[in-house]
Design a protein around this motif. Structure first.
Motif, mmCIF file in Angstrom:
data_model
loop_
_atom_site.group_PDB
_atom_site.id
_atom_site.type_symbol
_atom_site.label_atom_id
_atom_site.label_comp_id
_atom_site.label_asym_id
_atom_site.label_seq_id
_atom_site.Cartn_x
_atom_site.Cartn_y
_atom_site.Cartn_z
ATOM 1 N N TYR A 9 0.795 -1.230 0.000
ATOM 2 C CA TYR A 9 0.000 0.000 0.000
ATOM 3 C C TYR A 9 0.829 1.284 0.000
ATOM 4 N N SER A 10 2.101 1.227 0.346
ATOM 5 C CA SER A 10 2.920 2.441 0.337
ATOM 6 C C SER A 10 3.116 2.983 -1.082
ATOM 7 N N LEU A 11 2.878 2.150 -2.097
ATOM 8 C CA LEU A 11 2.966 2.577 -3.504
ATOM 9 C C LEU A 11 1.555 2.858 -4.022
ATOM 10 N N ILE A 12 0.871 3.782 -3.387
ATOM 11 C CA ILE A 12 -0.562 3.991 -3.611
ATOM 12 C C ILE A 12 -0.933 4.417 -5.026
ATOM 13 N N SER A 13 -0.008 4.987 -5.776
ATOM 14 C CA SER A 13 -0.317 5.468 -7.127
ATOM 15 C C SER A 13 0.113 4.511 -8.237
ATOM 16 N N LEU A 14 0.726 3.397 -7.885
ATOM 17 C CA LEU A 14 1.276 2.482 -8.881
ATOM 18 C C LEU A 14 0.168 1.857 -9.733
ATOM 19 N N LYS A 15 0.302 2.011 -11.064
ATOM 20 C CA LYS A 15 -0.691 1.481 -12.003
ATOM 21 C C LYS A 15 -0.170 0.307 -12.820
ATOM 22 N N ARG A 16 1.161 0.200 -12.946
ATOM 23 C CA ARG A 16 1.726 -0.829 -13.818
ATOM 24 C C ARG A 16 3.036 -1.353 -13.229
ATOM 25 N N ILE A 17 3.172 -2.670 -13.243
ATOM 26 C CA ILE A 17 4.424 -3.330 -12.880
ATOM 27 C C ILE A 17 4.861 -4.129 -14.092
ATOM 28 N N ASP A 18 6.068 -3.865 -14.570
ATOM 29 C CA ASP A 18 6.605 -4.540 -15.749
ATOM 30 C C ASP A 18 8.029 -5.000 -15.417
ATOM 31 N N ILE A 19 8.183 -6.288 -15.220
ATOM 32 C CA ILE A 19 9.469 -6.862 -14.857
ATOM 33 C C ILE A 19 9.986 -7.655 -16.060
ATOM 34 N N GLY A 20 11.226 -7.390 -16.445
ATOM 35 C CA GLY A 20 11.806 -7.994 -17.640
ATOM 36 C C GLY A 20 12.145 -9.466 -17.487
ATOM 37 N N ASN A 21 12.932 -9.963 -18.418
ATOM 38 C CA ASN A 21 13.350 -11.365 -18.461
ATOM 39 C C ASN A 21 14.512 -11.619 -17.505
ATOM 40 N N ASP A 22 14.560 -12.830 -16.960
ATOM 41 C CA ASP A 22 15.684 -13.285 -16.139
ATOM 42 C C ASP A 22 15.949 -12.387 -14.926
ATOM 43 N N CYS A 23 14.892 -11.953 -14.269
ATOM 44 C CA CYS A 23 15.017 -11.073 -13.104
ATOM 45 C C CYS A 23 14.650 -11.798 -11.808
ATOM 46 N N PHE A 24 15.196 -11.317 -10.732
ATOM 47 C CA PHE A 24 14.853 -11.759 -9.377
ATOM 48 C C PHE A 24 15.009 -13.270 -9.174
ATOM 49 N N GLU A 25 16.097 -13.811 -9.690
ATOM 50 C CA GLU A 25 16.411 -15.203 -9.412
ATOM 51 C C GLU A 25 16.666 -15.330 -7.914
ATOM 52 N N ASN A 26 16.245 -16.403 -7.349
ATOM 53 C CA ASN A 26 16.411 -16.704 -5.925
ATOM 54 C C ASN A 26 15.475 -15.928 -5.007
ATOM 55 N N VAL A 27 14.548 -15.172 -5.533
ATOM 56 C CA VAL A 27 13.519 -14.550 -4.706
ATOM 57 C C VAL A 27 12.450 -15.605 -4.464
ATOM 58 N N ASN A 28 12.210 -15.949 -3.217
ATOM 59 C CA ASN A 28 11.260 -17.016 -2.930
ATOM 60 C C ASN A 28 9.914 -16.521 -2.401
ATOM 61 N N ARG A 29 9.736 -15.210 -2.329
ATOM 62 C CA ARG A 29 8.425 -14.657 -1.966
ATOM 63 C C ARG A 29 8.191 -13.387 -2.773
ATOM 64 N N PHE A 30 7.128 -13.417 -3.582
ATOM 65 C CA PHE A 30 6.705 -12.253 -4.356
ATOM 66 C C PHE A 30 5.292 -11.932 -3.914
ATOM 67 N N GLU A 31 5.121 -10.729 -3.373
ATOM 68 C CA GLU A 31 3.820 -10.356 -2.822
ATOM 69 C C GLU A 31 3.435 -8.952 -3.267
ATOM 70 N N ILE A 32 2.195 -8.838 -3.711
ATOM 71 C CA ILE A 32 1.593 -7.546 -4.032
ATOM 72 C C ILE A 32 0.321 -7.469 -3.199
ATOM 73 N N ASP A 33 0.205 -6.418 -2.397
ATOM 74 C CA ASP A 33 -0.924 -6.308 -1.483
ATOM 75 C C ASP A 33 -1.367 -4.850 -1.347
ATOM 76 N N GLY A 34 -2.633 -4.612 -1.632
ATOM 77 C CA GLY A 34 -3.236 -3.311 -1.373
ATOM 78 C C GLY A 34 -2.872 -2.208 -2.344
ATOM 79 N N LEU A 35 -2.465 -2.558 -3.555
ATOM 80 C CA LEU A 35 -2.164 -1.537 -4.572
ATOM 81 C C LEU A 35 -3.448 -1.271 -5.358
ATOM 82 N N ASN A 36 -4.272 -0.408 -4.847
ATOM 83 C CA ASN A 36 -5.620 -0.214 -5.387
ATOM 84 C C ASN A 36 -5.678 0.494 -6.730
ATOM 85 N N GLU A 37 -4.611 1.154 -7.153
ATOM 86 C CA GLU A 37 -4.585 1.780 -8.472
ATOM 87 C C GLU A 37 -3.948 0.876 -9.524
#
Length: 137
Positions: free
Chosen positions: A33-61
């Motif tokens: 929710y701290s990113l209250i104005s975020l409208k788009r998330i675009d993550i490229g190829n081969d990113c965030f290897e070894n990240v074992n938790r991806f969470e999006i919560d409360g981004l109402n825009e």
């Protein structure tokens, strides 16, 4: 990014675009929710290897999530979780091939505007649980 482990953005940012091959030394990526104005998330190829938790919560825009190929992939002895929830205006989720490899779960909760989810070839390969839950009747 600061020190390959901390991201600082302002609450007025509307698009988060991450180029290919971006792999900071982090184990979780939580956008809330701290990113209250975020409208788009675009993550490229081969990113965030070894990240074992991806969470999006409360981004109402937030309206669109795009994840490129082979991102958020783990080794076969690791497990991960992907959780997208409480985003009132989220319409589209597009996850390209071989992303979220070896993630144990994919959960979408309380996404009242969701129109489409596209999971390409081998996205969530070996996923054991996919859950869609709505708060609407």
């Amino acid at each position: 990014w600061i020190d390959d482990c901390e991201l600082i953005v302002t609450s007025c940012i509307e698009s988060l675009i991450i180029d290919d091959d971006f792999n900071p030394d982090i184990s979780s990526l939580i956008l809330n929710y701290s990113l209250i104005s975020l409208k788009r998330i675009d993550i490229g190829n081969d990113c965030f290897e070894n990240v074992n938790r991806f969470e999006i919560d409360g981004l109402n825009e937030l309206e669109t999530i795009i994840i490129g190929q082979k991102s958020f992939k783990l080794d076969d002895d690791d497990t991960g979780e992907c959780l997208i929830m409480n985003c009132d205006h989220l319409k589209h989720i597009n996850i390209d091939r071989k992303s979220f490899k070896y993630y144990e779960s994919f959960e979408c909760k309380n996404l009242p505007s969701l129109i489409s989810i596209q999971l390409d070839d081998k996205a969530f390969y070996r996923c054991q649980r996919i859950e869609f839950e709505s708060m609407n009747d």
